[in-house]
Design a protein around this motif. Sequence first.
Motif, PDB file in Angstrom:
ATOM      1  N   SER A 273       0.817  -1.304   0.191  1.00 21.83           N
ATOM      2  CA  SER A 273       0.064   0.012  -0.159  1.00 21.83           C
ATOM      3  C   SER A 273       1.057   1.328   0.137  1.00 21.83           C
ATOM      4  O   SER A 273       1.562   1.277   0.783  1.00 21.83           O
ATOM      5  CB  SER A 273      -0.868   0.154   1.256  1.00 21.83           C
ATOM      6  OG  SER A 273      -1.557   1.030   1.369  1.00 21.83           O
ATOM      7  N   LEU A 274       0.654   2.076  -0.990  1.00 19.19           N
ATOM      8  CA  LEU A 274       1.447   3.379  -0.984  1.00 19.19           C
ATOM      9  C   LEU A 274       0.742   4.443  -0.397  1.00 19.19           C
ATOM     10  O   LEU A 274      -0.464   4.839  -0.439  1.00 19.19           O
ATOM     11  CB  LEU A 274       1.704   3.771  -2.562  1.00 19.19           C
ATOM     12  CG  LEU A 274       2.286   2.510  -3.443  1.00 19.19           C
ATOM     13  CD1 LEU A 274       2.465   3.192  -4.945  1.00 19.19           C
ATOM     14  CD2 LEU A 274       3.305   2.134  -2.870  1.00 19.19           C
ATOM     15  N   GLN A 275       1.488   5.130   0.406  1.00 15.23           N
ATOM     16  CA  GLN A 275       1.213   6.344   1.118  1.00 15.23           C
ATOM     17  C   GLN A 275       2.171   7.399   0.893  1.00 15.23           C
ATOM     18  O   GLN A 275       3.192   7.523   1.362  1.00 15.23           O
ATOM     19  CB  GLN A 275       1.238   5.956   2.753  1.00 15.23           C
ATOM     20  CG  GLN A 275       0.176   5.077   3.043  1.00 15.23           C
ATOM     21  CD  GLN A 275      -1.165   5.385   3.149  1.00 15.23           C
ATOM     22  OE1 GLN A 275      -1.639   6.478   3.386  1.00 15.23           O
ATOM     23  NE2 GLN A 275      -1.827   4.600   2.336  1.00 15.23           N
ATOM     24  N   HIS A 276       1.548   8.536   0.099  1.00 10.88           N
ATOM     25  CA  HIS A 276       2.338   9.695  -0.174  1.00 10.88           C
ATOM     26  C   HIS A 276       1.829  10.728   0.534  1.00 10.88           C
ATOM     27  O   HIS A 276       0.832  11.321   0.609  1.00 10.88           O
ATOM     28  CB  HIS A 276       1.987   9.770  -1.848  1.00 10.88           C
ATOM     29  CG  HIS A 276       2.957  11.023  -2.046  1.00 10.88           C
ATOM     30  ND1 HIS A 276       4.222  11.024  -2.125  1.00 10.88           N
ATOM     31  CD2 HIS A 276       2.420  12.136  -2.811  1.00 10.88           C
ATOM     32  CE1 HIS A 276       4.579  12.097  -2.552  1.00 10.88           C
ATOM     33  NE2 HIS A 276       3.778  12.988  -3.291  1.00 10.88           N
ATOM     34  N   HIS A 277       2.636  11.343   1.403  1.00  9.17           N
ATOM     35  CA  HIS A 277       2.528  12.597   2.283  1.00  9.17           C
ATOM     36  C   HIS A 277       3.892  13.597   2.187  1.00  9.17           C
ATOM     37  O   HIS A 277       4.699  13.754   2.987  1.00  9.17           O
ATOM     38  CB  HIS A 277       2.408  12.162   4.040  1.00  9.17           C
ATOM     39  CG  HIS A 277       1.269  10.930   3.958  1.00  9.17           C
ATOM     40  ND1 HIS A 277       0.013  11.335   3.882  1.00  9.17           N
ATOM     41  CD2 HIS A 277       1.497   9.617   4.081  1.00  9.17           C
ATOM     42  CE1 HIS A 277      -0.680  10.222   4.033  1.00  9.17           C
ATOM     43  NE2 HIS A 277       0.099   9.128   4.121  1.00  9.17           N
TER      44      HIS A 277
ATOM     45  N   VAL B 257      -0.044  11.190  10.554  1.00  4.52           N
ATOM     46  CA  VAL B 257       0.659  12.277   9.672  1.00  4.52           C
ATOM     47  C   VAL B 257       0.290  13.230  10.246  1.00  4.52           C
ATOM     48  O   VAL B 257      -0.949  13.541  10.330  1.00  4.52           O
ATOM     49  CB  VAL B 257      -0.013  11.912   8.163  1.00  4.52           C
ATOM     50  CG1 VAL B 257       0.431  12.995   7.270  1.00  4.52           C
ATOM     51  CG2 VAL B 257       0.190  10.453   7.641  1.00  4.52           C
ATOM     52  N   ASN B 258       1.352  14.008  10.563  1.00  2.17           N
ATOM     53  CA  ASN B 258       1.273  15.374  11.189  1.00  2.17           C
ATOM     54  C   ASN B 258       0.371  15.261  12.431  1.00  2.17           C
ATOM     55  O   ASN B 258      -0.720  16.280  12.690  1.00  2.17           O
ATOM     56  CB  ASN B 258       0.816  16.462  10.230  1.00  2.17           C
ATOM     57  CG  ASN B 258       1.553  16.791   9.162  1.00  2.17           C
ATOM     58  OD1 ASN B 258       2.844  16.703   9.283  1.00  2.17           O
ATOM     59  ND2 ASN B 258       1.100  17.208   7.877  1.00  2.17           N
TER      60      ASN B 258
ATOM     61  N   VAL C 291       3.363  -1.389   4.036  1.00  2.00           N
ATOM     62  CA  VAL C 291       3.214  -0.048   3.893  1.00  2.00           C
ATOM     63  C   VAL C 291       4.494   1.031   3.447  1.00  2.00           C
ATOM     64  O   VAL C 291       5.362   0.913   3.980  1.00  2.00           O
ATOM     65  CB  VAL C 291       2.493   0.832   4.958  1.00  2.00           C
ATOM     66  CG1 VAL C 291       2.381   2.354   4.817  1.00  2.00           C
ATOM     67  CG2 VAL C 291       1.116  -0.022   5.319  1.00  2.00           C
ATOM     68  N   ALA C 292       4.326   1.582   2.181  1.00  2.00           N
ATOM     69  CA  ALA C 292       5.475   2.190   1.599  1.00  2.00           C
ATOM     70  C   ALA C 292       5.207   3.851   1.518  1.00  2.00           C
ATOM     71  O   ALA C 292       4.285   4.018   0.907  1.00  2.00           O
ATOM     72  CB  ALA C 292       5.787   1.680   0.166  1.00  2.00           C
ATOM     73  N   VAL C 293       6.081   4.460   2.168  1.00  2.00           N
ATOM     74  CA  VAL C 293       5.755   5.748   2.423  1.00  2.00           C
ATOM     75  C   VAL C 293       6.811   6.608   1.387  1.00  2.00           C
ATOM     76  O   VAL C 293       8.050   6.523   1.740  1.00  2.00           O
ATOM     77  CB  VAL C 293       5.880   6.388   3.950  1.00  2.00           C
ATOM     78  CG1 VAL C 293       5.746   7.996   4.137  1.00  2.00           C
ATOM     79  CG2 VAL C 293       5.060   5.466   4.836  1.00  2.00           C
ATOM     80  N   SER C 294       6.175   7.658   0.896  1.00  2.00           N
ATOM     81  CA  SER C 294       6.876   8.570   0.295  1.00  2.00           C
ATOM     82  C   SER C 294       6.752   9.881   0.540  1.00  2.00           C
ATOM     83  O   SER C 294       5.652  10.214   1.184  1.00  2.00           O
ATOM     84  CB  SER C 294       6.833   8.661  -1.319  1.00  2.00           C
ATOM     85  OG  SER C 294       5.508   8.844  -1.746  1.00  2.00           O
ATOM     86  N   GLY C 295       7.448  10.890   0.379  1.00  2.00           N
ATOM     87  CA  GLY C 295       7.224  12.280   0.836  1.00  2.00           C
ATOM     88  C   GLY C 295       7.725  12.404   2.416  1.00  2.00           C
ATOM     89  O   GLY C 295       8.885  11.718   2.583  1.00  2.00           O
TER      90      GLY C 295
END
Length: 214
Positions: free
Chosen positions: A104-108, A122-123, A158-162
């Motif tokens: 699952s991609l999470q771009h923040h 997130v924040n 879970v893969a996080v970018s940003g």
Amino acid sequence: MTAHPAHYEPRHIDQSVDPGVADDVDESEASGAAAREHALALLGASPVYARVARLLGLDGDGPFAAGRTDIGARLAELPTGWRVMTAPGLDHLVVGPGGVFAVSLQHHPDAAVAVDGDGFRVNGRHHRCIADVRRQSARVAKSLAGAVGHPVAVRPVVAVSGAQRGFAIKRQPRDVTVVNRKTVTPFLHAQPVALDADTAERITAAAARLAGGR
């Protein structure tokens, strides 16, 4: 066939680092990462990009397309024997010697991401991505088992970018692995062998049939 890889903690993360500290500790590197995110965001806004992304099997629509493309490009760096594909309800299904992984991609962008067990913030605000990918993985595992005729272990990731303002993991979730854009490929590549080539090929073919609705 069920894999039980060692518990993974991203090695570049100092567990004592406050979530407000950027995951790219070097300031110049952080600036470069921010510039990359900005360029990807501009690219993602292009209709030409959207068409090319769809041809490549990437999601070219929506505000998170650039981040998805960044992770997708890194997954494409996996060596021969690994396959990256789509599956209903998932961003990526990855099959290889190390097993089967629902990603699952999470771009923040420009955010601080902190993980403490099932808590993904997130924040400071809670996100349901851990529970969501856990549920999606179980669903895919059931579908694949029906297609190949034996149980298939699917590990949620879970893969996080940003996350230029910070990426910190206090505790990994009990059965989900959280990585970032830098560690997603090394994490997968480092898994002990769990599938032989024939089994991986059968699972890949079954996943392709399921994705195609056949």
